[in-house]
Scaffold this active site. Structure first.
Site, mmCIF file in Angstrom:
data_model
loop_
_atom_site.group_PDB
_atom_site.id
_atom_site.type_symbol
_atom_site.label_atom_id
_atom_site.label_comp_id
_atom_site.label_asym_id
_atom_site.label_seq_id
_atom_site.Cartn_x
_atom_site.Cartn_y
_atom_site.Cartn_z
ATOM 1 C CE LYS A 1 -2.027 -8.593 -1.977
ATOM 2 N NZ LYS A 1 -3.328 -8.302 -1.350
ATOM 3 C CG ASP B 1 -4.981 -5.034 -2.344
ATOM 4 O OD1 ASP B 1 -5.877 -4.214 -2.117
ATOM 5 O OD2 ASP B 1 -4.999 -6.203 -1.925
ATOM 6 C CD GLN C 1 3.077 -0.155 -1.244
ATOM 7 O OE1 GLN C 1 3.849 0.304 -2.087
ATOM 8 N NE2 GLN C 1 2.882 -1.446 -1.103
ATOM 9 N NE ARG D 1 -7.203 -0.151 0.221
ATOM 10 C CZ ARG D 1 -7.046 -1.357 -0.352
ATOM 11 N NH1 ARG D 1 -5.861 -1.927 -0.459
ATOM 12 N NH2 ARG D 1 -8.089 -1.986 -0.851
ATOM 13 C CE LYS E 1 1.311 3.892 10.152
ATOM 14 N NZ LYS E 1 1.690 3.636 11.558
ATOM 15 C CE LYS F 1 5.104 2.503 14.422
ATOM 16 N NZ LYS F 1 4.043 2.839 13.484
ATOM 17 C CG HIS G 1 -5.118 -1.568 11.968
ATOM 18 N ND1 HIS G 1 -4.173 -1.954 11.047
ATOM 19 C CD2 HIS G 1 -6.267 -2.158 11.583
ATOM 20 C CE1 HIS G 1 -4.711 -2.750 10.160
ATOM 21 N NE2 HIS G 1 -5.983 -2.890 10.457
ATOM 22 N NE ARG H 1 1.079 -8.786 2.166
ATOM 23 C CZ ARG H 1 0.885 -9.656 1.162
ATOM 24 N NH1 ARG H 1 1.895 -10.316 0.636
ATOM 25 N NH2 ARG H 1 -0.320 -9.859 0.677
HETATM 26 P P1 FDA Z 1 1.207 0.270 12.577
HETATM 27 O O1 FDA Z 1 1.913 -0.890 11.942
HETATM 28 O O2 FDA Z 1 1.995 1.388 13.131
HETATM 29 O O3 FDA Z 1 0.262 -0.327 13.695
HETATM 30 C C1 FDA Z 1 -0.495 0.501 14.557
HETATM 31 C C2 FDA Z 1 -1.248 -0.388 15.542
HETATM 32 O O4 FDA Z 1 -2.213 -1.172 14.835
HETATM 33 C C3 FDA Z 1 -0.376 -1.426 16.241
HETATM 34 O O5 FDA Z 1 0.213 -0.882 17.404
HETATM 35 C C4 FDA Z 1 -1.384 -2.511 16.571
HETATM 36 O O6 FDA Z 1 -2.163 -2.162 17.676
HETATM 37 C C5 FDA Z 1 -2.283 -2.500 15.362
HETATM 38 N N1 FDA Z 1 -1.839 -3.440 14.318
HETATM 39 C C6 FDA Z 1 -1.288 -3.125 13.127
HETATM 40 N N2 FDA Z 1 -1.044 -4.239 12.401
HETATM 41 C C7 FDA Z 1 -1.443 -5.269 13.170
HETATM 42 C C8 FDA Z 1 -1.468 -6.676 12.985
HETATM 43 N N3 FDA Z 1 -1.021 -7.260 11.870
HETATM 44 N N4 FDA Z 1 -1.965 -7.447 13.989
HETATM 45 C C9 FDA Z 1 -2.432 -6.905 15.132
HETATM 46 N N5 FDA Z 1 -2.445 -5.559 15.365
HETATM 47 C C10 FDA Z 1 -1.957 -4.760 14.404
HETATM 48 N N6 FDA Z 1 -0.224 -2.638 2.475
HETATM 49 C C11 FDA Z 1 0.307 -2.643 1.236
HETATM 50 O O7 FDA Z 1 1.533 -2.689 1.090
HETATM 51 N N7 FDA Z 1 -0.507 -2.607 0.136
HETATM 52 C C12 FDA Z 1 -1.861 -2.528 0.238
HETATM 53 O O8 FDA Z 1 -2.560 -2.479 -0.768
HETATM 54 C C13 FDA Z 1 -2.422 -2.521 1.542
HETATM 55 N N8 FDA Z 1 -3.773 -2.458 1.716
HETATM 56 C C14 FDA Z 1 -4.289 -2.318 2.989
HETATM 57 C C15 FDA Z 1 -5.656 -2.143 3.163
HETATM 58 C C16 FDA Z 1 -6.156 -1.935 4.423
HETATM 59 C C17 FDA Z 1 -7.631 -1.732 4.601
HETATM 60 C C18 FDA Z 1 -5.287 -1.864 5.554
HETATM 61 C C19 FDA Z 1 -5.800 -1.550 6.921
HETATM 62 C C20 FDA Z 1 -3.949 -2.063 5.384
HETATM 63 C C21 FDA Z 1 -3.433 -2.325 4.124
HETATM 64 N N9 FDA Z 1 -2.087 -2.561 3.928
HETATM 65 C C22 FDA Z 1 -1.578 -2.593 2.654
HETATM 66 C C23 FDA Z 1 -1.212 -2.868 5.104
HETATM 67 C C24 FDA Z 1 -0.524 -1.627 5.626
HETATM 68 O O9 FDA Z 1 0.410 -1.198 4.687
HETATM 69 C C25 FDA Z 1 0.184 -1.899 6.964
HETATM 70 O O10 FDA Z 1 1.147 -2.901 6.807
HETATM 71 C C26 FDA Z 1 -0.752 -2.315 8.095
HETATM 72 O O11 FDA Z 1 -1.982 -1.681 8.025
HETATM 73 C C27 FDA Z 1 -0.114 -1.980 9.465
HETATM 74 O O12 FDA Z 1 0.095 -0.611 9.564
HETATM 75 P P2 FDA Z 1 -0.796 0.389 10.472
HETATM 76 O O13 FDA Z 1 -1.120 1.560 9.630
HETATM 77 O O14 FDA Z 1 -1.971 -0.320 11.012
HETATM 78 O O15 FDA Z 1 0.173 0.931 11.581
#
Ligand code: FDA
Length: 304
Positions: free
Chosen positions: A97, A131, A160, A181, A184, A198, A224, A285
């Site tokens: 970060k 990040d 993001q 990378r 969301k 969302k 995810h 978070r």
């Molecule tokens: P969404 O939130 O829609 O979730 C989809 C599904 O994934 C959920 O229904 C659940 O099944 C599962 N899931 C998601 N989050 C979960 C949790 N915390 N616990 C359990 N299950 C969960 N953000 C940012 O602002 N700056 C950054 O640099 C990064 N870097 C980063 C790296 C990597 C490798 C990942 C995977 C994520 C990030 N993020 C991030 C976080 C990202 O912005 C986001 O908040 C989370 O990934 C959750 O969003 P999803 O895309 O997973 O979808």
């Protein structure tokens, strides 16, 4: 939405943070999301993940340092991590970060710190992922990414999808040859800068993913969300883009079933593996992203 805002608000409370990080319960609470308190523990986890065909990016937890001495300590800790990753032949990049390297105190000092890290990462044949933090840091982080990518060719920067500005940023990063990378977005942002709904974030995620697959360099799709992943898989199949052209990234401890299934099917998958003592903001978070995690936390607290 209210719960998300409340948890993200609490994530910024220093007093609660000190209490939580000092609590003896911490290990039990965090072990699902954090690989351990030490680099050695994180390296053991990384080795095990590599043996399951999962690549790694190691994150030493910490952000918003309050002195340049702390920023220098972050640099030393990450330099050591790079040495040990290389010595153990682990397939891992590192994720940092910018505010852990002093971005909130001096852009110039932060740049010098991250440049020292990038120089070493390049020499050891690995990479540095930046990040993306809250929206006040986006301009400075992108400047850092472009500058260091031109000098060291081993940088990837997070973008993001919840920010309105990200489409322009992605276009500029593609033009500048900087790998992205795509995530969301995990911070509490006002509706003046970020989509509050969302479904708009998800639609923007796919729009940006398509842009990156058309014009980006080795993009990473950090999510995810099965719907995002399936849509990307369909898109690359239709366009004949192979798994070598991009990667999926997920967080350690989240959707472990999906991580392994994608790797088994031959997709390139990298796990973001955090370690260290400063786990509170990261942990909060993760709680904010999914209300069910708060129940998980409460269940663990009641079992003490
Ligand atoms: P969404 O939130 O829609 O979730 C989809 C599904 O994934 C959920 O229904 C659940 O099944 C599962 N899931 C998601 N989050 C979960 C949790 N915390 N616990 C359990 N299950 C969960 N953000 C940012 O602002 N700056 C950054 O640099 C990064 N870097 C980063 C790296 C990597 C490798 C990942 C995977 C994520 C990030 N993020 C991030 C976080 C990202 O912005 C986001 O908040 C989370 O990934 C959750 O969003 P999803 O895309 O997973 O979808």
């Amino acid at each position: 939405m209210l719960m998300r805002s409340l948890v993200l608000f609490l994530a910024r409370r220093g007093g609660l943070r000190r209490w939580m990080e000092g609590s003896p319960l911490a290990g039990r609470l965090t072990s699902r999301f954090v690989a351990g308190g030490s680099l050695e523990e994180a390296l053991r986890v990384a080795c095990a993940l590599n043996s399951e065909r999962l690549l790694v990016t190691l994150d030493r937890l910490g952000e918003n340092v309050t002195s340049l001495d702390q920023a220098a300590a972050s640099l030393q800790a990450y330099l050591e991590a790079l040495e040990l990753i290389s010595a153990a032949s682990i397939q891992a990049t590192i994720s940092i970060k910018p505010t852990q390297f002093g971005m909130n105190l001096s852009e110039h000092a932060c740049r010098a710190n991250v440049a020292a890290l990038a120089e070493k990462a390049r020499r050891l044949g690995t990479g540095v992922e930046l990040d993306m933090e809250s929206h006040e840091y986006v301009d400075r982080t992108l400047r850092l990414a472009v500058d260091l990518q031109h000098r060291f060719h081993c940088i990837r920067v997070a973008v993001q999808a919840y920010l309105y500005r990200s489409e322009k940023d992605v276009e500029q990063l593609c033009a500048a040859g900087v790998p992205v990378r795509l995530c969301k977005g995990a911070y509490l942002e006002p509706r003046s800068v970020a989509y509050p709904r969302k479904r708009d974030v998800d639609a923007n995620y796919l729009r940006l993913a398509h842009l990156l697959l058309a014009a980006g360099f080795d993009p990473a799709f950090a999510t995810h969300d099965q719907r995002m992943i399936s849509a990307i898989q369909n898109h690359v199949r239709q366009r004949g883009i192979g798994p070598a052209g991009f990667e999926f990234q997920m967080l350690y401890g989240i959707r472990r079933d999906l991580q392994r299934e994608l790797a088994r099917q031959g997709w390139r998958v990298r796990l973001y593996v955090p370690y260290g003592a400063a786990w509170y903001p990261y942990f909060m978070r993760r709680l904010a992203e999914r209300p069910a995690n708060i129940l998980f936390l409460l269940r663990n607290l009641m079992r003490r």
